[in-house]
Design a protein around this motif. Sequence first.
Motif, mmCIF file in Angstrom:
data_model
loop_
_atom_site.group_PDB
_atom_site.id
_atom_site.type_symbol
_atom_site.label_atom_id
_atom_site.label_comp_id
_atom_site.label_asym_id
_atom_site.label_seq_id
_atom_site.Cartn_x
_atom_site.Cartn_y
_atom_site.Cartn_z
ATOM 1 N N SER A 46 -6.383 3.175 26.038
ATOM 2 C CA SER A 46 -4.893 3.367 26.995
ATOM 3 C C SER A 46 -4.219 3.667 26.096
ATOM 4 C CB SER A 46 -4.642 1.807 27.204
ATOM 5 O OG SER A 46 -3.363 1.775 27.328
ATOM 6 N N ALA A 75 -1.168 3.494 26.174
ATOM 7 C CA ALA A 75 0.005 2.706 26.192
ATOM 8 C C ALA A 75 -0.234 1.800 25.112
ATOM 9 C CB ALA A 75 0.404 1.996 27.445
ATOM 10 N N ARG A 77 6.965 2.882 30.395
ATOM 11 C CA ARG A 77 5.829 2.856 31.322
ATOM 12 C C ARG A 77 6.655 2.616 32.852
ATOM 13 N NH1 ARG A 77 0.626 0.810 32.650
ATOM 14 N NH2 ARG A 77 0.615 0.085 30.469
ATOM 15 N N GLU A 89 -2.103 6.770 32.153
ATOM 16 C CA GLU A 89 -2.575 5.920 31.005
ATOM 17 C C GLU A 89 -4.015 5.824 30.346
ATOM 18 O OE1 GLU A 89 -2.638 0.828 29.884
ATOM 19 O OE2 GLU A 89 -2.055 1.665 31.919
ATOM 20 N N TYR A 90 -4.683 6.525 31.174
ATOM 21 C CA TYR A 90 -5.908 6.827 30.660
ATOM 22 C C TYR A 90 -6.459 8.424 31.055
ATOM 23 C CZ TYR A 90 -6.842 2.004 30.311
ATOM 24 O OH TYR A 90 -6.873 0.628 29.771
ATOM 25 N N LEU A 125 3.100 7.161 32.184
ATOM 26 C CA LEU A 125 3.934 6.726 31.118
ATOM 27 C C LEU A 125 4.670 8.111 30.977
ATOM 28 C CD1 LEU A 125 1.152 5.704 28.990
ATOM 29 C CD2 LEU A 125 2.460 4.066 30.322
#
Length: 476
Positions: free
Chosen positions: A147, A149, A172, A198-199, A233
């Motif tokens: 992640s 984040a 975010r 996020e990924y 993000l």
Amino acid sequence: MHIGNVGDFNAQFADGSPHVRRAGGHYSCLAAFYSPDPRILVLPGQAHDFWTRELSRVLEWRDVEVYDEVAADDGGVARALMSRPALLDRIRRSGLPVITWGRTPESERLLTRSGARDGTGGGPGAISGAGPDDLGRALRVTRRYESKAAAHRLFRTLAPAHPGIVVPAQERMASRRRAARALAARAAAGAATVVKTEYGVGGSGTVVVTPRQVAEAGGARALVGHLPRGPLLIEDYVEGSGSGPCRNLTFDAVVDGEGAVHPVGVGVMDIEGTGYQGVTVGPGVVPDAPAEIAERFASAVGRALAAEGYRGWYDVDFVMDGSGRLAPVEINVRLTGPAAAFVIQARLAGIQGGRPLVRTLDRLPLGARLPAAPLADHLGEVSRRCRSLGVTLLPTVVTAAFEPDPYVGVALAARTPGALDAAEAVVRSANDALGRMFADPGVSSRPRPGPRAAPRSGRRAVAGSRRTRRPRRRRS
């Protein structure tokens, strides 16, 4: 034992589409380079005979068993292996540590069911030995810090103790509407913005949005509709004017079975847009000052991962700002493209002495689609031309040469940067020339019609380090 489960790993964090898994299947060719001296390779697609013979010749491998075509186009290797009792038994009886690209629930079940030793920490000075409890903890850490984040939060925690590190602000977005407002405000202030899902792997899910792009799209709200799907993000863009060739750096390391961090090295990544294309590693590639900053910070990241239970290979990617500070942007909690470069470097150093420079070029476009035999001829001729420059060429990704947009991956090893640059130019020129050749109306890039062989469920090819005869085949 090396298992090419790139498609499995990526599907955890991407959309899991057939395209994502198929691309991961091609990248699984890098399974050949998980460690310097593989004994067994398990690959989702067909491993061309010429490829394994050439690698064995140059890298002086002993007999290598190759089990290929173990999965369908979706690249689901671990799941396919679970339904292959004979191959699972071969894994168990080998007594070899098993190295996968990255941890997945399927790969952990595979290791438990086969009774094999985990070798995810493989590579130069391979380290292994995780038990079942360690496997579960390591998987949880992998999923946590893939992640962007969570990685950012870790970077913010560690950065104050590391001069020379700057962590860009990240936020975010609770909704697409909020993302549009944030992009509009940044564009009005003249600021570029990095937008990330996020990924994502290899730069997928990451875009840089400039004020000009916002204006050309007709406003931020219209532009947001074209951004990657999923939670977003928004991150400050790190200006790099004056950073020179070291704009995009990576540092690779290994966490051993006892939780100690072993640095491997630093490299300069080739980034196109936001997508990873390859890396250059070796003596003098990165000046000492940024290399030391990267090593200290990435080692601290590794200690944090180890404290939570991670074991295995990882890297930290950075961008350099105009004043020479490094901004960490993500953690790859798995083997990596640069890992292949470091492994090749270690193997050639053991054979030839010294530490060569190694450059990997993972996705070089081909001017035409090539079946296996013409691809072997093409790469053979390019390799001979590189040798005349004092450069060793190794094919790394060979299964995508007949895709609609065909490409090939290679690694180049040399003693000087100039020789690397010259060899890269040779390879690119030869690939482009294929397009001009097949533009001739009398030449076709497509194979002649004929009966198609029935799909095989797998084979075992044995390639000796000095053998040039055709490898033996046997059903797996």
